[in-house]
Design a protein around this motif. Structure first.
Motif, mmCIF file in Angstrom:
data_model
loop_
_atom_site.group_PDB
_atom_site.id
_atom_site.type_symbol
_atom_site.label_atom_id
_atom_site.label_comp_id
_atom_site.label_asym_id
_atom_site.label_seq_id
_atom_site.Cartn_x
_atom_site.Cartn_y
_atom_site.Cartn_z
ATOM 1 N N VAL A 215 0.839 -1.197 0.000
ATOM 2 C CA VAL A 215 0.000 0.000 0.000
ATOM 3 C C VAL A 215 0.874 1.246 0.000
ATOM 4 N N LYS A 216 1.939 1.217 0.789
ATOM 5 C CA LYS A 216 2.869 2.354 0.822
ATOM 6 C C LYS A 216 3.533 2.544 -0.539
ATOM 7 N N ALA A 217 3.924 1.447 -1.183
ATOM 8 C CA ALA A 217 4.530 1.529 -2.511
ATOM 9 C C ALA A 217 3.541 2.098 -3.523
ATOM 10 N N PHE A 218 2.275 1.729 -3.368
ATOM 11 C CA PHE A 218 1.232 2.284 -4.235
ATOM 12 C C PHE A 218 1.123 3.795 -4.050
ATOM 13 N N GLU A 219 1.101 4.253 -2.809
ATOM 14 C CA GLU A 219 0.995 5.688 -2.551
ATOM 15 C C GLU A 219 2.204 6.433 -3.123
ATOM 16 N N GLY A 223 2.009 9.113 -6.169
ATOM 17 C CA GLY A 223 2.569 10.449 -6.022
ATOM 18 C C GLY A 223 3.524 10.779 -7.151
ATOM 19 N N ALA A 224 4.382 9.814 -7.503
ATOM 20 C CA ALA A 224 5.327 10.018 -8.600
ATOM 21 C C ALA A 224 4.601 10.203 -9.933
ATOM 22 N N ALA A 225 3.431 9.560 -10.054
ATOM 23 C CA ALA A 225 2.633 9.691 -11.273
ATOM 24 C C ALA A 225 1.752 10.932 -11.259
ATOM 25 N N ASN A 226 1.807 11.675 -10.150
ATOM 26 C CA ASN A 226 1.017 12.906 -9.993
ATOM 27 C C ASN A 226 -0.478 12.634 -10.076
ATOM 28 N N ARG A 227 -0.905 11.532 -9.470
ATOM 29 C CA ARG A 227 -2.325 11.194 -9.434
ATOM 30 C C ARG A 227 -2.992 11.874 -8.252
ATOM 31 N N THR A 228 -4.251 12.273 -8.434
ATOM 32 C CA THR A 228 -5.086 12.760 -7.332
ATOM 33 C C THR A 228 -5.601 11.544 -6.587
ATOM 34 N N LEU A 229 -5.279 11.424 -5.306
ATOM 35 C CA LEU A 229 -5.466 10.163 -4.607
ATOM 36 C C LEU A 229 -6.008 10.362 -3.200
ATOM 37 N N GLU A 230 -6.973 9.507 -2.826
ATOM 38 C CA GLU A 230 -7.425 9.366 -1.452
ATOM 39 C C GLU A 230 -7.263 7.897 -1.068
ATOM 40 N N VAL A 231 -6.684 7.637 0.092
ATOM 41 C CA VAL A 231 -6.428 6.265 0.525
ATOM 42 C C VAL A 231 -6.897 6.084 1.961
ATOM 43 N N LYS A 232 -7.505 4.941 2.228
ATOM 44 C CA LYS A 232 -7.812 4.578 3.610
ATOM 45 C C LYS A 232 -7.621 3.079 3.776
ATOM 46 N N VAL A 233 -6.994 2.696 4.896
ATOM 47 C CA VAL A 233 -6.793 1.284 5.224
ATOM 48 C C VAL A 233 -7.638 0.944 6.440
ATOM 49 N N TYR A 234 -8.452 -0.113 6.326
ATOM 50 C CA TYR A 234 -9.243 -0.612 7.448
ATOM 51 C C TYR A 234 -8.473 -1.781 8.060
ATOM 52 N N GLU A 235 -7.791 -1.515 9.171
ATOM 53 C CA GLU A 235 -6.808 -2.456 9.702
ATOM 54 C C GLU A 235 -7.408 -3.807 10.074
ATOM 55 N N GLU A 236 -8.662 -3.838 10.510
ATOM 56 C CA GLU A 236 -9.277 -5.093 10.946
ATOM 57 C C GLU A 236 -10.038 -5.799 9.829
ATOM 58 N N ALA A 237 -10.018 -5.254 8.612
ATOM 59 C CA ALA A 237 -10.793 -5.822 7.507
ATOM 60 C C ALA A 237 -9.896 -6.630 6.581
ATOM 61 N N GLY A 238 -10.520 -7.583 5.883
ATOM 62 C CA GLY A 238 -9.805 -8.394 4.909
ATOM 63 C C GLY A 238 -10.190 -8.024 3.491
ATOM 64 N N ARG A 239 -9.956 -8.933 2.579
ATOM 65 C CA ARG A 239 -10.275 -8.717 1.179
ATOM 66 C C ARG A 239 -11.798 -8.726 0.992
ATOM 67 N N SER A 240 -12.268 -7.919 0.038
ATOM 68 C CA SER A 240 -13.704 -7.860 -0.272
ATOM 69 C C SER A 240 -14.535 -7.622 0.984
ATOM 70 N N PHE A 241 -14.074 -6.715 1.838
ATOM 71 C CA PHE A 241 -14.743 -6.492 3.116
ATOM 72 C C PHE A 241 -16.122 -5.853 2.964
ATOM 73 N N MET A 242 -16.446 -5.350 1.779
ATOM 74 C CA MET A 242 -17.772 -4.760 1.563
ATOM 75 C C MET A 242 -18.778 -5.769 1.028
ATOM 76 N N THR A 243 -18.344 -6.990 0.773
ATOM 77 C CA THR A 243 -19.218 -7.987 0.157
ATOM 78 C C THR A 243 -20.050 -8.700 1.212
ATOM 79 N N GLU A 244 -21.293 -8.314 1.312
ATOM 80 C CA GLU A 244 -22.194 -8.859 2.327
ATOM 81 C C GLU A 244 -22.418 -10.347 2.135
ATOM 82 N N GLY A 245 -22.628 -11.037 3.240
ATOM 83 C CA GLY A 245 -22.934 -12.457 3.163
ATOM 84 C C GLY A 245 -21.713 -13.330 2.978
ATOM 85 N N THR A 246 -20.517 -12.757 3.105
ATOM 86 C CA THR A 246 -19.294 -13.534 2.960
ATOM 87 C C THR A 246 -18.492 -13.467 4.257
#
Length: 269
Positions: A215-219, A223-246
């Motif tokens: 994630v740090k390498a991505f940020e 930045g080097a690519a001059n992209r407009t970026l917002e990032v948030k990490v949910y420390e207690e969440a895993g992959r596809s954490f928004m997928t209900e019923g999983t």
């Protein structure tokens, strides 16, 4: 999936068929839009949706616009490795209720995962190149739809769909926004330079595909690519954490992420 969605939304999804959003797309328009359920049960059956023909590609697309007609910003919503299930359709409908014309392509060969092992298998087998081509083509298609006001379109992808969304955004220079949630980040600066729009990236801290160093390498690369970026990490969440019923669904992280996504789309579209 959407723990903070307004309580006024109906707990049941009620649909009527036959409403047309635009040439070639027949929508299942709802009499009521549902807040996705929060219990850990999976709607295992694939959703039957119309086929859309774009150029030489023919693939299923579920579409939903807000009630009452009018013109709305467009969102191409890309499902994760669990597939285009009824659970995911609830998310599309809930996003439409927030004021967006939503188009959700099927990218998993019509397959639905009923457990985490099958989801992992489908994620590995997913043809991301073909899926990205579908999403990019759909972005251009949606931009021309009469229901889409000002012809502004964003891409939102979850899990494996988020990884497809990265690739699609690199092919879609006219996309106005990109949201990726619960997916692996891109760390190549040159690849990120090909994404012309602002990015909202939401990661699960427990996702093996997005460790803190990556994630740090991505940020750094963004930045080097001059992209407009917002990032948030949910420390207690895993992959596809928004997928209900999983097993990975995290109500707290999902609710916060939902608020950030809606705010981002409102600002960018």
């Amino acid at each position: 999936m959407l723990a903070t969605l307004a309580a006024s939304l109906s707990p049941a999804l009620i649909m009527k068929s036959g409403a047309v959003l635009g040439t070639g797309v027949v929508a299942e328009m709802g009499a009521a839009v549902a807040a996705p359920r929060q219990q850990a049960t999976r709607s295992g059956d694939a959703v039957k949706v119309p086929q859309l023909n774009i150029g030489e590609m023919l693939f299923p697309v579920y579409s939903k616009a807000p009630e009452g007609g009018g013109f709305w910003p467009g969102v191409v919503l890309v499902h994760d490795e669990w597939g285009l299930s009824h659970d995911f359709i609830r998310m599309a409908d809930a996003l439409a209720a927030q004021g967006f014309a939503v188009f959700a392509p099927e990218i998993n060969g019509g397959k639905i995962a009923r457990d985490a092992d099958k989801a992992r298998e489908l994620g590995v087998l997913m043809d991301r190149e073909t899926a990205a081509a579908r999403v990019a083509a759909l972005v251009e298609y949606v931009k021309s739809e009469s229901v889409v006001g000002d012809h502004r379109v964003a891409i939102v992808g979850l899990g494996a769909g988020g990884e497809v969304a990265w690739q699609a955004a690199m092919r879609s220079p006219e996309a106005s926004g990109l949201v990726v949630a619960g997916a692996a980040p891109v760390t190549d600066t040159e690849a990120l330079r090909r994404i012309a729009c602002p990015i909202l990236a939401l990661f699960g801290g427990q996702d093996a595909a997005s460790p803190a160093g990556k994630v740090k390498a991505f940020e750094t690369a963004a930045g080097a690519a001059n992209r407009t970026l917002e990032v948030k990490v949910y420390e207690e969440a895993g992959r596809s954490f928004m997928t209900e019923g999983t097993p990975a669904f995290n109500a707290s992280a999902s609710g916060d992420a939902w608020s950030l996504i809606v705010s981002f789309l409102q600002a960018r579209l």
